[in-house]
Design a protein around this motif. Sequence first.
Motif, PDB file in Angstrom:
ATOM      1  N   ILE A 198       0.811  -1.216   0.000  1.00  0.00           N
ATOM      2  CA  ILE A 198       0.000   0.000   0.000  1.00  0.00           C
ATOM      3  C   ILE A 198       0.845   1.268   0.000  1.00  0.00           C
ATOM      4  CG2 ILE A 198      -1.915  -1.193   1.096  1.00  0.00           C
ATOM      5  CD1 ILE A 198      -1.206   0.170   3.707  1.00  0.00           C
ATOM      6  N   GLY A 199       2.157   1.127   0.198  1.00  0.00           N
ATOM      7  CA  GLY A 199       3.075   2.220  -0.105  1.00  0.00           C
ATOM      8  C   GLY A 199       3.166   3.350   0.885  1.00  0.00           C
ATOM      9  N   VAL A 200       2.759   3.152   2.149  1.00  0.00           N
ATOM     10  CA  VAL A 200       2.886   4.214   3.145  1.00  0.00           C
ATOM     11  C   VAL A 200       4.369   4.587   3.274  1.00  0.00           C
ATOM     12  CG1 VAL A 200       2.486   4.828   5.571  1.00  0.00           C
ATOM     13  CG2 VAL A 200       0.844   3.384   4.347  1.00  0.00           C
ATOM     14  N   PRO A 201       4.707   5.883   3.273  1.00  0.00           N
ATOM     15  CA  PRO A 201       6.116   6.294   3.195  1.00  0.00           C
ATOM     16  C   PRO A 201       7.020   5.764   4.304  1.00  0.00           C
ATOM     17  CG  PRO A 201       4.691   8.156   2.699  1.00  0.00           C
ATOM     18  CD  PRO A 201       3.801   7.053   3.175  1.00  0.00           C
ATOM     19  N   TYR A 202       6.472   5.616   5.537  1.00  0.00           N
ATOM     20  CA  TYR A 202       7.323   5.180   6.645  1.00  0.00           C
ATOM     21  C   TYR A 202       6.622   4.098   7.458  1.00  0.00           C
ATOM     22  CZ  TYR A 202       9.976   9.355   5.518  1.00  0.00           C
ATOM     23  OH  TYR A 202      10.698  10.296   4.845  1.00  0.00           O
ATOM     24  N   GLN A 203       7.445   3.166   7.968  1.00  0.00           N
ATOM     25  CA  GLN A 203       6.947   2.096   8.818  1.00  0.00           C
ATOM     26  C   GLN A 203       7.673   2.166  10.157  1.00  0.00           C
ATOM     27  OE1 GLN A 203       7.616  -1.585   6.677  1.00  0.00           O
ATOM     28  NE2 GLN A 203       6.797  -0.745   4.766  1.00  0.00           N
TER      29      GLN A 203
END
Length: 440
Positions: free
Chosen positions: A398-403
């Motif tokens: 889903i490509g969320v910028p930071y984990q």
Amino acid sequence: MRLSRFFIPILKENPKEAEIVSHRLMLRAGMIRQQSQGIYSWLPLGKKVLDKVNNIIREEQNRAGAIELSMPTLQSAELWQESGRYDAYGKEMLRIKDRQDRPMLYGPTNEEMITDIFRSSVKSYKDLPLNLYHIQLKFRDEIRPRFGTMRSREFMMKDAYSFDLTREGAEHSYNKMFTAYLRTFDRLGLRAIPMRADTGPIGGNLSHEFIILADTGESEVFCHKDFVNFDIPAENTDFDSVDGLKSIFDKWTSLYAATSEMHDEAAFNAIPEGERLSARGIEVGHIFYFGTKYSEPMGAKVQGPDGKEHFVHMGSYGIGPTRLVPAIIEASHDENGIIWPESVAPFDVVVINMKAGDEACDGTCELIYAALTKAGKDVLYDDTDDRAGTKFATADLIGVPYQIIAGPRAVANGEVEVKDRKTGARETMTIEAAINRFVA
């Protein structure tokens, strides 16, 4: 938002009907669902991205002096008969009749309607210049819809329409939109190349397409490589400065004498071989100046300073948000999924609980989730009991910028791991430092 309560129907397998990367990833990430040929529902994850794209478009239109309104999707055929386009537009227009047997249509564009609004309300040059825009669903009955929302039958468009007393004024309005478009696409994480274009059924004699480079693009781009490196107009650009905006337009178009959409033309061949750019691209915006094409047949005129009536000079300016979303994906992805630019990501950060039910992991994740949410961050908290591999695969897809990853061993040491989705870089830091990383 807790992932356990969010509606995100992830697909593990690649859909057979998806021909290009963006269509495949949008379906797999649960962003869209096809309802019929070329018609899609935007599911919550996709809707969040689409809303952020629209907000950026809206902000730059407002900055350039355009004023938002809303027009209906169904239009009277009479307006199109006035302009002469009702019969000329072709089978892409969906024609219907209401219960009184009056001819109607599902609007593919809004030049006629906005002209009707203008002519009924504006009578003097003192009310010019004027630029009105809206963001609305439209319909064109494409003979071959494909590539998901990249080329669908129902789609969303931002349409702006400018009205000026003179050609010179209309050219300034055109340059406003030209500049606003450069800023808009840059804020979306894209570098869009403006290229001269045919006006098609819209009409007129001045037009530019904005094209982003992507291997799956339908357009061929042949130009000077410097087009990719020009500076973007600043946020404090003076949109009332005629000379200032003309200089921006001239700067970006100064190399057109040495560019061409057809690589076998002399202009492209005249560019030194090492300075040529030949690639494929996706059209993400189109602007037109068409003079009095609509104002004359529809009687849209104002009284000028000379006391005489003048047909207004018009332009139209389109951006397709539902086309932009897959275009961004085409330009920014890897083998694991989407890589969203921060400006349009559905969430700013995803907090991954590696052992849901573990008191320490739960407490740490709740602390981080609450702190980031309180600071105004849009946070997705993966509180599911899925396996670690599934959690990582979902976050990457889903490509969320930071984990922010909280596992039992790290939490026992008062630490978490922060991963940058774009670079893949991982950094171990204290829980406090991780929170400060995103709220400072």
